[in-house]
Design an enzyme around this catalytic site. Structure first.
Site, short mmCIF file in Angstrom:
data_model
loop_
_atom_site.label_atom_id
_atom_site.label_comp_id
_atom_site.label_asym_id
_atom_site.label_seq_id
_atom_site.Cartn_x
_atom_site.Cartn_y
_atom_site.Cartn_z
N CYS A 103 2.43 -1.49 8.52
CA CYS A 103 1.51 -2.53 8.07
C CYS A 103 1.86 -3.01 6.66
CB CYS A 103 0.07 -2.04 8.15
SG CYS A 103 -0.25 -0.52 7.27
N HIS A 155 -4.58 1.35 5.19
CA HIS A 155 -4.04 0.24 5.96
C HIS A 155 -3.87 -0.95 5.03
CE1 HIS A 155 -3.58 -2.57 9.27
NE2 HIS A 155 -4.53 -3.31 8.73
#
Lengths: 1130, 388
Positions: free
Chosen positions: B68, B323
Site C-alpha cells: 500500500c 495502512h
C-alpha cells in the site's frame, strides 16, 4: 440518479460519443436501454475475473431478462422494431458469448466505465459553460451533503458485501478443488495431469488472494469515508449542543434531534454491518490461509480502526436531550429547588440495541465534585437507575427519562462553613454549579461500552427568592462558557462582551413576552450598565451585572423585576409595542417635548423594582413644557386594576375645575382609546341582573395636581354611590379562563359569602359592617375589602394572591393555608388577624388604629412578610413557626405599638422594622437571623431578641426621635449592630436613649474614658453626657470581636473604640424637648400615609429634583387626632 | 504483519540521505552542458507528452502484499503530470534484462497499463519485481518518506538522459543554506545543500504540540542553539564552543514535499505515533509563513513560493503496523481522489481535512507526506545550478 438516465441528459456532443461507443460494441444500445437498471446494479468487473462462475450466471440472467422484456412488449409499431432488435441482440449475444461469458462481463464493465468517463467530461463541460455554479459543499448545505454521503456509504457497503460473497464463492471453489486434487507425493509430481491440476489450483489461489486484497482495500476505503462522515456528524452535533445552550438561555433555536438520530443510527448500522463483515472475513481466514495471507496482516488493523470509530460514534451519541428543569419553571431550566421535583432526559442517538440485553442507565450528581470550600453535596432521593428501553413506539428512540427527581443536601456537606454565613464561603449558593452525569452500560452485537453524558451545569436553590439570581448565574455561564464541565466557573467569572449580553437580554424579553429589546432599549441599558455609549469591545463584569447596586437591588434584579411584571400583567401591551419601556428621563423629555399636550408614554421605573409608570407632557401658555410622571405601579397594584384600565380612568383633580384625564395620545401620536381600547376590561353592566338596581361603580385612579411639581401621586379612590353595595368585581372579564366560576353573593349588612373554585381574581368589597366571608378553593387573586367595621374572614384553600383590605374597624381574618400572597390592608380596623400556614407573601397594611394580628401557623417559606401599620394601634405579629422566612418587614407609620413576637423564627434572613411615627414597635424574635430596625419618628423601638443566633446585620436607624432599645438576651456573636440616624438636625439622642441591655451577661461598662481614642472630641462634646453612661452588657464573648466593625464616620466621631452601637451624626442638636417636637412635626408632615421602605441611595433613582412627592392622605383613611405621649419616647 | 524494527532508523534517515546521494549526482550533472538543440526538442516533446497526460484517469493499483505504501507513492508520482512529462521521454533500455531492471521504464509501462487498460485497477507486479532487484523488498511495510527518497534516487540514477535528470531535480529538490556560527567568536560556516523533503517536526523542543503546518515550518527554520553536549569544535577558538545553527531557504521546487514527523520515541525506544490534529492549508504561501531572515532568495524566486496542495499520503494505524492511502487532486480535472490500493473514489476537501488527525483517535488516517504544487510555475524553471 441512475447512470443511463444521466447519460441521456448529456449535451449532444457527448451523446455522440456515447453513440460511437455503442456503435462498435457487441452490446447494442437497445439492450443497454431496456435493462439499464439491472445492468448497472451488477458487479461486472468482478465477474470479468478469470475462472469466475459469476460471469456465467450474469450472462444467463441477462438472456432470461431480455427474453422477458421481449415478451412484455405490446404490438405497437414502435414496439415492433424494438422487439425485433432485442430478439436479434438475444440471438447474437448468445452466439458470441455463450462459451466465454467472462469476456462479455469484461465488455460490459468497460462500457460502463467509458460511459462514466464521458459523463464526467460532459458534466464538467456543462458546468464550465453555464453560470459558475456554487461549490457543491454550499449547494444544498450540510444536510444534503450528509445524506448524500450516507447513501454513498451504504452503496459502498453493499458493494463490499457483494465482493465478500464473491470471495466466499471463490474460496469454496478453491477449497473444494484443493481437497479433491491436492495429493502431495513423489510419484504424483511426474504425472502431467496432476501438474496441470496443481497449476490450476495455483491460479485459483492467486485469484482468491487478489479478491481478498480487493475486499480489504474496499474496507479501507469505506472506513476512510465513514471517518469523514462521522466528522461531519460530530460537527452537526456540536451545532446542536450550541443551539441547546441557546435555548437554555431563552433564545429560540431548533433543537430537534430527529435528523441527527437518523444519521447516527444509519452510520452506526453501517459500521456494525462492517464489523459483521470483518468477522466473517476472519472466519474465512480460519478455513483457508496461506503464506502472506493479507487477511492475517490487515484484519486486526481494520478491526482496531473500526472499533475506535464505533466507540467514538457511540460515545458522542449519548446526549442529554432535556436539561434538568422543574416542571413549572417555564422557560428557565437549570435552576432546581431542593424541595421541588425535576426531570431530565438523555437519549442515545444510535438507535441500536440487543433485544435480549438489558441496558441500564444511571444518574449521578457531581461525580467529580470541584474542590471548592463549602461546596454543597447532594443526594438524589429518588431512584437513580433506569432501564433504557426503546419505547412502545419505536419512533421514540432509546431514551432514559428521569422524572420526579428530588435532591437532598448531604448533612455534612457544608462542614466547615458557618451556618447561613453567606459572605464566608468562596461561592454563594446561586453561583455553585452542579452536574448530573448519565452513565449507560451499552451492549450491542458483542460490543460493550460504558457511555457517559453530562448535563449543563445547574444551580440548586432552597428558596424561590434565590431564583432570580440563580437564573442570572445560568445566563452568565451559558453565555460565556463552552466547557460544560467547568464547575469552577464562578471562582473567577469572565466579563461578558456587551453585544453578546445585549442579545441574551433581548432573548429574555422575547421568551417572556414575545418581543425582544429594540436598539434604543439596549442603548439605554448599556448606558445604565456601562455609564457610556457601548462600543463593540465593551464588557460587563459579573459583579456589576448581578451584585452591585447601592440601594439594595442590582441591575439584574431590576431587570428581572420588570420581566416579572411583564409576565404577570403587561404581556400583551409589551408584545404589541405599546410600552416604550427603557427610556431615560433625558430621552423621554426629548421625545415628548415636540409632541402636543397630553402625549404620554409608558416606561419602566428605574427606582422601583418591577414598576411601570407613564409620563405625559403639558405645554403651558408660557414657559417650557412640563412633564408629569405618576408614581410607578407595581404588581401589587396592577393585580387589582389592569394598566389599560388605569390609563382609561386616570384623572387629575384640578383646582376649580372638574377632574380630567390628562392622558390623551400615546407616543408618538395614537389616540389613547385607539391604542388601549382592545385591552380595556369590559364593564360588568347588565351582567348580573340583580346588580342593575345599583348604580355603577368602578375603581379609578386620581392624582391631585401639585403646583409645579413633576411627579404626581395618585390614590386609590373608590367611588361609590351606595354604601350598601357589595359588588363582585372579577378582574379581566374580557380574558376567558381567568376566572372560571366566580361565585360572589353580595348582600347588605349580614354575612356575604364567596366561594371561588377556580383561579382568577375574586374581589370582594364589603362596604357596610358585617361579616364578609370568602372561601375560595383555588384562585389566583383574592381581594377582600371591608370598608366598614365588621369581620372579614377569608379562608383561601389554595390560592395565589390573597389581598385583604379592611377600611373600617372590624376584624379581618385571613387564613391562607397554601402558598400565595395573603395581603391585608386594613384601612381602619379593630382587629385584623392573618394566619398564613404555608409559604407566600404576607403583606399587612394597617391604615388606622386597631390591632393587626398575624399568626402564621406554619409558614413554610413565606417569601415576604410585610406589615405596614399606618395609623396608631397595635400591630402584632406572632409567627408560630416561620421556617425560613426570607424577609419580615414591618413598617409602622403612625404611633402605636408594633409588637413582633416570633416564636421560633428558623432562619429569617431579614427582619426589617421601620417605624415612621411615634409608637412603640416592639420586636421580640425568638431566634432570628437578621434584624433591621428603622424608626423614622420618635417612639420606642424595642428589640428583644431572645436568642439571636447570628444576627448578621442589625441596623437600627432612628432617624426621628425616639428610644431605641436593644435587649438581646444572648447575643452569641452579633456581627454588626449599627444604628444610623439619618434625619439631619432632628435627631436627639436622649439621655439613656440608646440602651443596650443584654440580659444575664457579664457587666461591662463603657464610660467616656473607655472610648478608645476619641478623635474629634470637640464635636462629641455636643453629645449628651448621658451617652457616656451607655452600658454594654454582652455575654461572655470576646468584646473585641463582638463590637468590631462599628465605626463612626471619620472626622465626626472617630473610632468609638469598641463601642459599636450606633453611628452617631455629628450635628446632633442639643436639647431634647425642642428637637423632639420639631422632629415629630417634620416626620408627620412627611410621612402620613406613605412609608418609605428603602433608603433611597439607588443609582437608578431619579435625580433629586425628580423625587417623589408625598402622597395625599387617602380619602378613606381617617387619621385619629395625634396624641403624643412623652412616655412613648423613652 | 509489520516490521516493527526498521521504523526508527527509517524516519531519521531522510534528513541525511538525500543530500549525500544527490550531491554526488549533481556534481556530475553540473559538468555537462546542454545544447540549445536538445532544449528545443525537449520543448516539443513536453508539449506532446503533456497532451497525453491530460487524459490520465485515476486508476487503482492492486495490493501485492504490504504494497500500500508503494502504491500510494506511485500514484503520487504518476498523477503528477509534471513528472510523467519527464517519464515519457526516457530512453528505452536496449536489452530485455535491462528493461526488466530499469525503474523509470517499468514505471512508464505501468502508467501505460493503467491508462490504456480501461480497468478499475492494475497490478504493479513487474515494477515491484524490478524494485526488489534494487533492494526495495516486497511484502515489507515501508515508511513512505523513506520509500519516496529511495524511489526518487532510483529514478534519477536510471534516467540516462542528463536533461531529464536535471528536470527531475528541478521538479523536486529544495535548496537550503545552512549556517553554523560560533557564539564565542565570529566564526561562521555556510554550506548549501539540497533536500527532497522538509522533515517537519510536529512537536517543539519542549514536546509541546505545534498547532498548524505553518508553525511547523517556522519551527523548522528557527535557529537552534547547540550547547552542552551538542557543542561543536570551532576552528578559530580551537575548542568546543556553543554554536548557533540555522537554515535558510534558497530555492523551492515545482513540487514541494513536506514530511510530518508524526512519531516520537518513548524511553523504551518504542516508536509512538502522534495522532493529534495538525491542520494544513489548501494554499500555502511560504513568503508569508517564513520571516525575511529565514530566506536567502531574491524577489523573483520568492514570487513563485505560492503553493497549492496536490497530494496527501495518509497513514492509518499504529507506528508498528498500518495502512497507507493517498489523496490526490488531479491536475487535469481538479478533483480530489482517494487511492486505497485497488479502490479509487472521488472525494472532497472534507475527506482530505479528515487527515488532520485528532488526538484521541489513534487509528485514524493522518497525513504523513504532503505534496504542494506551485501555483504559478516559471517556465522554464531556473536551474538548480544557480544555487549550487
Amino acid at each position: 440518479m441512475a447512470q443511463w438516465q444521466e447519460v441521456q441528459g448529456l449535451a449532444n456532443t457527448y451523446l455522440e460519443q456515447v453513440d460511437q461507443l455503442y456503435a462498435g460494441s457487441a452490446l447494442p444500445m437497445a439492450v443497454r436501454q431496456s435493462l439499464a437498471a439491472w445492468i448497472e446494479s451488477q458487479n461486472w468487473r468482478q465477474a470479468a475475473e478469470p475462472l469466475c462462475s459469476h460471469a456465467r450466471i450474469l450472462f444467463h440472467s441477462l438472456l432470461v431478462l431480455l427474453g422477458e422484456r421481449v415478451g412484455s412488449l405490446g404490438s405497437d409499431r414502435e414496439d415492433l422494431t424494438l422487439k425485433h432488435n432485442l430478439r436479434k441482440a438475444h440471438r447474437e449475444l448468445q452466439a458470441e458469448f455463450q462459451e466465454k461469458p467472462e469476456r462479455f462481463a469484461n465488455l460490459v464493465a468497460n462500457l460502463l466505465q467509458e460511459e462514466r468517463r464521458i459523463l464526467r467530461l460532459g458534466q464538467a463541460g456543462g458546468q464550465e459553460g453555464s453560470v459558475p455554479a456554487p461549490s457543491p459543499a454550499l449547494e444544498g448545505g450540510r444536510e444534503q451533503q450528509i445524506q448524500r454521503r450516507l447513501a454513498e456509504f451504504h452503496t459502498a457497503l453493499q458493494e463490499a458485501e457483494r465482493a465478500f460473497r464473491h470471495l466466499e464463492d471463490l474460496q469454496d471453489a478453491f477449497d473444494f478443488c484443493f481437497k479433491v486434487h491436492y495429493r502431495p507425493g513423489e510419484e504424483k509430481n511426474r504425472d502431467p495431469a496432476y501438474l496441470q491440476e496443481l497449476q490450476s489450483l495455483q491460479a485459483k489461489l492467486q485469484n482468491l488472494d487478489r479478491q481478498r486484497r480487493e475486499v480489504l482495500a474496499q474496507m479501507q476505503q469505506l472506513l476512510g469515508r465513514s471517518e469523514t462522515l462521522q466528522e461531519l456528524l460530530q460537527q452537526e452535533l456540536g451545532g446542536w449542543r450550541t443551539r441547546q445552550q441557546h435555548l437554555c438561555l431563552g433564545g429560540s433555536a431548533d433543537t430537534n434531534l430527529r435528523p441527527l438520530e437518523t444519521w447516527f443510527t444509519e452510520l452506526g448500522q453501517g459500521l456494525f454491518q462492517l464489523r459483521q463483515l470483518l468477522r466473517a472475513l476472519g472466519d474465512l481466514r480460519q478455513k483457508v490461509t496461506y503464506a502472506r495471507d493479507p487477511l492475517v496482516a490487515e484484519t486486526p488493523l481494520l478491526e482496531q480502526r473500526l472499533q475506535e470509530q464505533l466507540t467514538h460514534l457511540l460515545k458522542s451519541a449519548f446526549v442529554v436531550e432535556q436539561q434538568p428543569s422543574t416542571p413549572n419553571a417555564g422557560k428557565r431550566p437549570l435552576v432546581l429547588r431542593t424541595t421541588g421535583k425535576f426531570s431530565t432526559r438523555a437519549r442515545l442517538l444510535v438507535r441500536l440495541q440487543d433485544r435480549n440485553h438489558r441496558m441500564e442507565a444511571r444518574i449521578h450528581i457531581d461525580r467529580n465534585p470541584p474542590n471548592i470550600k463549602g461546596f454543597r453535596r447532594f443526594n438524589i432521593l429518588t431512584s437513580s437507575s433506569k432501564t433504557l428501553l426503546a419505547g412502545d413506539n419505536p419512533q421514540e428512540g432509546l431514551i432514559c427519562d428521569f422524572q420526579y427527581l428530588t435532591l437532598k443536601e448531604q448533612k455534612d456537606s457544608r462542614a466547615g462553613k458557618g451556618k447561613g454565613a453567606s459572605g464566608e464561603g468562596p461561592l454563594v449558593v446561586t453561583e455553585e454549579l452542579h452536574l448530573i452525569t448519565f452513565t449507560l452500560a451499552y451492549a450491542c452485537c458483542g460490543l460493550e461500552l460504558e457511555l457517559e453524558a453530562t448535563t449543563l451545569p445547574f444551580v440548586i436553590i432552597s428558596n424561590n427568592n434565590q431564583f432570580s439570581s440563580a437564573w442570572a448565574s445560568i445566563l452568565w455561564f451559558n453565555m460565556l462558557s463552552s466547557d460544560p464541565k467547568a464547575q469552577q466557573f464562578f471562582s473567577s467569572p469572565p466579563p461578558a462582551p456587551w453585544p453578546r449580553l445585549a442579545e441574551v437580554l433581548s432573548w429574555q424579553f422575547q421568551s417572556v413576552a414575545e418581543r425582544g429589546l429594540s436598539r434604543d432599549n439596549l442603548l439605554m441599558l448599556a448606558k445604565k450598565l456601562l455609564g457610556s455609549k457601548p462600543s463593540p469591545n465593551s464588557t460587563v463584569a459579573w459583579h456589576k451585572f448581578s451584585k452591585d447596586g447601592a440601594s439594595g437591588f442590582s441591575f439584574w434584579a431590576w431587570l428581572d423585576g420588570i420581566l416579572g411584571l411583564l409576565q404577570e400583567h403587561l404581556k400583551q401591551l409589551w408584545k404589541n409595542g405599546l410600552i416604550l419601556g427603557f427610556v431615560s428621563r433625558k430621552q423621554e423629555e426629548k421625545l415628548l417635548k415636540s409632541k402636543r399636550t397630553g402625549t404620554f408614554l409608558l416606561r419602566f421605573s428605574e427606582s422601583v423594582l418591577g414598576g411601570v409608570t407613564f409620563t405625559w407632557v403639558e405645554h403651558n401658555e408660557t414657559g417650557p413644557p412640563t412633564f408629569h410622571a405618576v408614581e410607578p405601579y407595581t404588581a401589587s397594584e396592577l393585580v387589582s386594576l389592569a394598566l389599560p384600565d388605569i390609563i382609561r380612568d386616570y384623572h387629575m383633580s384640578l383646582e376649580e375645575k372638574n377632574p380630567e384625564n390628562p392622558l390623551k395620545f400615546l407616543y408618538p401620536n395614537t389616540a389613547r382609546d385607539e391604542a388601549f381600547g382592545p385591552y380595556y376590561s369590559q364593564r360588568l353592566e347588565g351582567n348580573l341582573s340583580e346588580s342593575q338596581k345599583y348604580l355603577n361603580r368602578r375603581l379609578i385612579r386620581v392624582s391631585s395636581r401639585p403646583p409645579n411639581r413633576r411627579q404626581t401621586e395618585e390614590e386609590l379612590q373608590a367611588a361609590t354611590e351606595n354604601l350598601e353595595t357589595l359588588q363582585l368585581q372579577p378582574r379581566g372579564q374580557g380574558t376567558p379562563g381567568d376566572l372560571g366560576t366566580p361565585l360572589g353573593v353580595p348582600t347588605s349588612p349580614g354575612t356575604p359569602h364567596g366561594v371561588a373554585s377556580s383561579p382568577g381574581t375574586l374581589q370582594m368589597v364589603a362596604m357596610s359592617p358585617g361579616t364578609l366571608q370568602v372561601t375560595p378553593e383555588i384562585l389566583g387573586t383574592l381581594q377582600g375589602v371591608t370598608a366598614s367595621p365588621g369581620t372579614l374572614h377569608v379562608t383561601p384553600g389554595n390560592l395565589g394572591t390573597l389581598q385583604g383590605v379592611a377600611m373600617s374597624p372590624g376584624t379581618v381574618q385571613m387564613v391562607a393555608t397554601s402558598p400565595g400572597t395573603p395581603q391585608v390592608t386594613p384601612g381602619n380596623l379593630g382587629t385584623s388577624k392573618v394566619v398564613a400556614t404555608s409559604p407566600g407573601t404576607v403583606q399587612m397594611v394597617a391604615m388606622s388604629p386597631g390591632t393587626l394580628q398575624v399568626t402564621p401557623g406554619n409558614l413554610g417559606t413565606p417569601q415576604t412578610l410585610q406589615m405596614v401599620a399606618t395609623s396608631p394601634g397595635t400591630l402584632q405579629v406572632t409567627p408560630g413557626n416561620l421556617g425560613t422566612s426570607q424577609t419580615l418587614q414591618m413598617v409602622a407609620t403612625s404611633p402605636g405599638t408594633l409588637q413582633v413576637t416570633p416564636g421560633n423564627l428558623g432562619t429569617p434572613q431579614t427582619l426589617q422594622m421601620v417605624a415612621t411615627s411615634p409608637g412603640t414597635p416592639q420586636v421580640t424574635p425568638g431566634s432570628l437571623g437578621t434584624l433591621q430596625g428603622v424608626t423614622m419618628s420618635p417612639g420606642t423601638l424595642q428589640v428583644t431578641p431572645g436568642n439571636l443566633g447570628t444576627p448578621q446585620v442589625g441596623t437600627l436607624q432612628p432617624p426621628g426621635l425616639g428610644t431605641l432599645q436593644l435587649q438581646p438576651q444572648s447575643l452569641e456573636p452579633p456581627q454588626v449592630t449599627p444604628g444610623a440616624p439619618n434625619l439631619q438636625g432632628t435627631l436627639q439622642v436622649a439621655p439613656g436613649a440608646v440602651q443596650v441591655l443584654p440580659g444575664g451577661l457579664q457587666v461591662l461598662q463603657v464610660a467616656s474614658g473607655d472610648l478608645g481614642t476619641p478623635q474629634g472630641t470637640a464635636e462629641l462634646g455636643t453629645l449628651p453626657a448621658e451617652l457616656r453612661d451607655l452600658e454594654l452588657l454582652p455575654g461572655g464573648q470576646d468584646m473585641q470581636e463582638l463590637l468590631q466593625g462599628l465605626q463612626a464616620p471619620s472626622g465626626t466621631l472617630g473610632t468609638l473604640g469598641t463601642l459599636g452601637v450606633a453611628e452617631l451624626m455629628p450635628d446632633v442638636v442639643a436639647t431634647l424637648e425642642e428637637s423632639l417636637e420639631e422632629s415629630l412635626e417634620q416626620s408627620f408632615q412627611l410621612s402620613p400615609g406613605s412609608a418609605a421602605l428603602l433608603a433611597q441611595h439607588d443609582p437608578f433613582l431619579p435625580q433629586p429634583e425628580d423625587s417623589a412627592l408625598p402622597a395625599v392622605p387617602s380619602l378613606f383613611t381617617d387619621l385619629p387626632p395625634l396624641h403624643i405621649d412623652a412616655s412613648d419616647f423613652q | 504483519m509489520g516490521q516493527t524494527s526498521g521504523h526508527q532508523e527509517r524516519s531519521e534517515k531522510p534528513e541525511v540521505a538525500p543530500s549525500k546521494v544527490m550531491e554526488a549526482e549533481i556534481e556530475v550533472q553540473n559538468k555537462k552542458e546542454e545544447t540549445k538543440e536538445v532544449k528545443a526538442k525537449n520543448q516539443k516533446l513536453i508539449s506532446v507528452f503533456g497532451l497525453a497526460d491530460l487524459k490520465n484517469e485515476a486508476i487503482g493499483l492492486y495490493n501485492l502484499g504490504q504494497s500500500c505504501c508503494l502504491n500510494s507513492l506511485l500514484q503520487v508520482f504518476l498523477m503528477n503530470i509534471h513528472f510523467t512529462r519527464i517519464l515519457r521521454r526516457i530512453t528505452v533500455p536496449p536489452s530485455p534484462a535491462q528493461r526488466r531492471s530499469n525503474v523509470p521504464y517499468q514505471m512508464l509501462l505501468l502508467l501505460e497499463k493503467m491508462q490504456s487498460g480501461k480497468c478499475k485497477a492494475v497490478g504493479p507486479t513487474e515494477l515491484a519485481c524490478c524494485l526488489s532487484e534494487h533492494r526495495v523488498e516486497l511484502f515489507v511495510q515501508h515508511d513512505a518518506a523513506q520509500l519516496f527518497l529511495t524511489l526518487w534516487n532510483l529514478l534519477k540514477k536510471q534516467m540516462k538522459k542528463p536533461e531529464l535528470v536535471k528536470e527531475l531535480r528541478d521538479l523536486y529538490t529544495i535548496c537550503i543554506q545552512e549556517h553554523v556560527a560560533c557564539q564565542k567568536c565570529s566564526f561562521e560556516v555556510k554550506s548549501k545543500s539540497t533536500m527532497l523533503t522538509l522533515p517537519l517536526p510536529v512537536l517543539d523542543a519542549n514536546s509541546h504540540r505545534l498547532k498548524t503546518l505553518e508553525d511547523c515550518l517556522q519551527y523548522f527554520f528557527h535557529p537552534e542553539e547547540l550547547t552542552g553536549q551538542n557543542m561543536c569544535f570551532c576552528q578559530q577558538c580551537g575548542r568546543k564552543t556553543p554554536f548557533l545553527q540555522s537554515m535558510k531557504l534558497v530555492h523551492l521546487p515545482q513540487t514541494l514535499t513536506l514530511h510530518l514527523k508524526r512519531f516520537c520515541f518513548e524511553r523504551s525506544s518504542r516508536t509512538h505515533k502522534l495522532s493529534h490534529s495538525l491542520p494544513f492549508p489548501q494554499e500555502l504561501d511560504l513568503r508569508q509563513v517564513l520571516a525575511e531572515s529565514q530566506c536567502q532568495a531574491d524577489d523573483n524566486e520568492k514570487a513563485t513560493w505560492h503553493y497549492e496542495l496536490f497530494a496527501v499520503v495518509a497513514h492509518s494505524g499504529s507506528a508498528s503496523c498500518g495502512h497507507y492511502c493517498a489523496y490526490i487532486r488531479s491536475l487535469t480535472d481538479c478533483k480530489w481522489y482517494c487511492f486505497n490500493d485497488s479502490e479509487v473514489c472521488q472525494v472532497s476537501w472534507d475527506d482530505v481535512k479528515c487527515t488532520y488527525g485528532r488526538s484521541n483517535l489513534y487509528w485514524r488516517e493522518t497525513a504523513y507526506l504532503l505534496f504542494y504544487m506551485k501555483k504559478h510555475p516559471q517556465q522554464p524553471w531556473p536551474g538548480l545550478s544557480g544555487c549550487l
